[in-house]
Motif scaffolding. Sequence first.
Motif, PDB file in Angstrom:
ATOM      1  N   UNK A  78     124.822  31.311 -24.247  1.00 52.09           N
ATOM      2  CA  UNK A  78     124.474  29.970 -24.717  1.00 52.09           C
ATOM      3  C   UNK A  78     125.466  28.890 -24.305  1.00 52.09           C
ATOM      4  N   UNK A  79     126.589  29.229 -23.746  1.00 54.82           N
ATOM      5  CA  UNK A  79     127.597  28.226 -23.392  1.00 54.82           C
ATOM      6  C   UNK A  79     127.550  27.911 -21.903  1.00 54.82           C
ATOM      7  N   UNK A  80     127.412  26.630 -21.581  1.00 56.95           N
ATOM      8  CA  UNK A  80     127.436  26.198 -20.184  1.00 56.95           C
ATOM      9  C   UNK A  80     128.820  26.490 -19.593  1.00 56.95           C
ATOM     10  N   UNK A  81     128.896  27.064 -18.398  1.00 56.57           N
ATOM     11  CA  UNK A  81     130.196  27.377 -17.808  1.00 56.57           C
ATOM     12  C   UNK A  81     131.004  26.133 -17.418  1.00 56.57           C
ATOM     13  N   UNK A  82     130.382  24.985 -17.397  1.00 59.36           N
ATOM     14  CA  UNK A  82     131.088  23.758 -17.026  1.00 59.36           C
ATOM     15  C   UNK A  82     132.031  23.310 -18.128  1.00 59.36           C
ATOM     16  N   UNK A  83     131.476  22.980 -19.321  1.00 61.31           N
ATOM     17  CA  UNK A  83     132.330  22.521 -20.415  1.00 61.31           C
ATOM     18  C   UNK A  83     131.906  23.066 -21.771  1.00 61.31           C
ATOM     19  N   UNK A  84     131.066  24.095 -21.788  1.00 56.29           N
ATOM     20  CA  UNK A  84     130.777  24.803 -23.026  1.00 56.29           C
ATOM     21  C   UNK A  84     129.669  24.269 -23.907  1.00 56.29           C
ATOM     22  N   UNK A  85     128.831  23.389 -23.409  1.00 53.40           N
ATOM     23  CA  UNK A  85     127.710  22.887 -24.222  1.00 53.40           C
ATOM     24  C   UNK A  85     126.745  24.016 -24.542  1.00 53.40           C
ATOM     25  N   UNK A  86     126.053  23.882 -25.660  1.00 52.54           N
ATOM     26  CA  UNK A  86     125.025  24.858 -26.026  1.00 52.54           C
ATOM     27  C   UNK A  86     123.816  24.677 -25.121  1.00 52.54           C
ATOM     28  N   UNK A  87     123.474  25.704 -24.373  1.00 54.89           N
ATOM     29  CA  UNK A  87     122.333  25.624 -23.471  1.00 54.89           C
ATOM     30  C   UNK A  87     121.019  25.506 -24.234  1.00 54.89           C
ATOM     31  N   UNK A  88     120.973  26.042 -25.450  1.00 62.36           N
ATOM     32  CA  UNK A  88     119.752  25.929 -26.254  1.00 62.36           C
ATOM     33  C   UNK A  88     119.470  24.492 -26.661  1.00 62.36           C
ATOM     34  N   UNK A  89     120.465  23.630 -26.592  1.00 58.05           N
ATOM     35  CA  UNK A  89     120.259  22.213 -26.883  1.00 58.05           C
ATOM     36  C   UNK A  89     119.757  21.471 -25.646  1.00 58.05           C
ATOM     37  N   UNK A  90     119.693  22.158 -24.529  1.00 58.01           N
ATOM     38  CA  UNK A  90     119.229  21.558 -23.282  1.00 58.01           C
ATOM     39  C   UNK A  90     117.715  21.570 -23.185  1.00 58.01           C
ATOM     40  N   UNK A  91     117.222  21.330 -21.992  1.00 54.55           N
ATOM     41  CA  UNK A  91     115.775  21.262 -21.784  1.00 54.55           C
ATOM     42  C   UNK A  91     115.330  22.251 -20.724  1.00 54.55           C
ATOM     43  N   UNK A  92     114.054  22.615 -20.810  1.00 51.32           N
ATOM     44  CA  UNK A  92     113.424  23.473 -19.808  1.00 51.32           C
ATOM     45  C   UNK A  92     112.580  22.604 -18.897  1.00 51.32           C
ATOM     46  N   UNK A  93     112.615  22.907 -17.619  1.00 48.88           N
ATOM     47  CA  UNK A  93     111.797  22.180 -16.653  1.00 48.88           C
ATOM     48  C   UNK A  93     111.612  23.057 -15.430  1.00 48.88           C
ATOM     49  N   UNK A  94     111.213  22.448 -14.354  1.00 46.30           N
ATOM     50  CA  UNK A  94     111.117  23.125 -13.070  1.00 46.30           C
ATOM     51  C   UNK A  94     112.016  22.407 -12.085  1.00 46.30           C
ATOM     52  N   UNK A  95     111.769  22.644 -10.801  1.00 42.62           N
ATOM     53  CA  UNK A  95     112.588  22.009  -9.770  1.00 42.62           C
ATOM     54  C   UNK A  95     111.804  21.978  -8.464  1.00 42.62           C
ATOM     55  N   UNK A  96     112.332  21.263  -7.514  1.00 38.40           N
ATOM     56  CA  UNK A  96     111.738  21.280  -6.183  1.00 38.40           C
ATOM     57  C   UNK A  96     112.123  22.602  -5.515  1.00 38.40           C
ATOM     58  N   UNK A  97     111.169  23.211  -4.831  1.00 39.47           N
ATOM     59  CA  UNK A  97     111.420  24.502  -4.184  1.00 39.47           C
ATOM     60  C   UNK A  97     111.337  24.337  -2.666  1.00 39.47           C
ATOM     61  N   UNK A  98     111.886  25.320  -1.960  1.00 47.50           N
ATOM     62  CA  UNK A  98     111.896  25.272  -0.496  1.00 47.50           C
ATOM     63  C   UNK A  98     110.482  25.092   0.038  1.00 47.50           C
ATOM     64  N   UNK A  99     110.357  24.216   1.013  1.00 48.40           N
ATOM     65  CA  UNK A  99     109.049  23.935   1.610  1.00 48.40           C
ATOM     66  C   UNK A  99     109.253  23.406   3.028  1.00 48.40           C
ATOM     67  N   UNK A 100     108.170  23.040   3.660  1.00 52.50           N
ATOM     68  CA  UNK A 100     108.216  22.517   5.029  1.00 52.50           C
ATOM     69  C   UNK A 100     108.906  21.146   5.039  1.00 52.50           C
ATOM     70  N   UNK A 145     118.414  23.197 -18.342  1.00 50.96           N
ATOM     71  CA  UNK A 145     119.353  22.128 -17.981  1.00 50.96           C
ATOM     72  C   UNK A 145     120.332  21.894 -19.129  1.00 50.96           C
ATOM     73  N   UNK A 146     121.612  21.870 -18.797  1.00 51.68           N
ATOM     74  CA  UNK A 146     122.661  21.608 -19.777  1.00 51.68           C
ATOM     75  C   UNK A 146     122.475  20.207 -20.366  1.00 51.68           C
ATOM     76  N   UNK A 147     122.584  20.072 -21.700  1.00 54.71           N
ATOM     77  CA  UNK A 147     122.362  18.768 -22.321  1.00 54.71           C
ATOM     78  C   UNK A 147     123.481  17.753 -22.059  1.00 54.71           C
ATOM     79  N   UNK A 148     124.658  18.199 -21.671  1.00 53.10           N
ATOM     80  CA  UNK A 148     125.770  17.268 -21.485  1.00 53.10           C
ATOM     81  C   UNK A 148     125.815  16.665 -20.097  1.00 53.10           C
ATOM     82  N   UNK A 149     125.754  17.482 -19.063  1.00 55.95           N
ATOM     83  CA  UNK A 149     125.957  16.975 -17.709  1.00 55.95           C
ATOM     84  C   UNK A 149     124.850  17.365 -16.727  1.00 55.95           C
ATOM     85  N   UNK A 150     123.798  17.982 -17.232  1.00 57.17           N
ATOM     86  CA  UNK A 150     122.634  18.256 -16.402  1.00 57.17           C
ATOM     87  C   UNK A 150     122.735  19.436 -15.460  1.00 57.17           C
TER      88      UNK A 150
END
Length: 116
Positions: free
Chosen positions: A40-62, A76-81
């Motif tokens: 649950x802790x982000x390796x960057x600065x320790x934010x709770x990942x459960x406080x973050x958000x779920x989404x998708x992302x751009x994937x490899x394409x042409x 996504x980490x709630x503190x720094x993304x």
Amino acid sequence: MEVRVGTVEEVRRAGCRIVEIGGRDVGVISVGEEFFAIGDKCPHQGASMCAGSLSGTMVASAPHEYVYGQDDRVIRCPWHGWEFDLETGRSLLEPQRSGLRTYPVTTDDGHVVVHA
């Protein structure tokens, strides 16, 4: 070690439930019919990942083609993304350098179970 987190319905309703396993906070996340467990802790600065958000992302394409994917598979980490693949725990930006610990999750008799 097996840790019962709660019933399938309880965990789905919560979306993310934090449990302690071996002295560490573990976030158990419900996505559709699946469950994932991550440190649950982000390796960057320790934010709770459960406080973050779920989404998708751009994937490899042409070239010049933009394809959205991994819907609800990126946390996504709630503190720094900082973004991590929910299934593997690896950072989307630096997958070889950074990540979240992941744990196998099963269901047993209507309960969500994390294996550590």
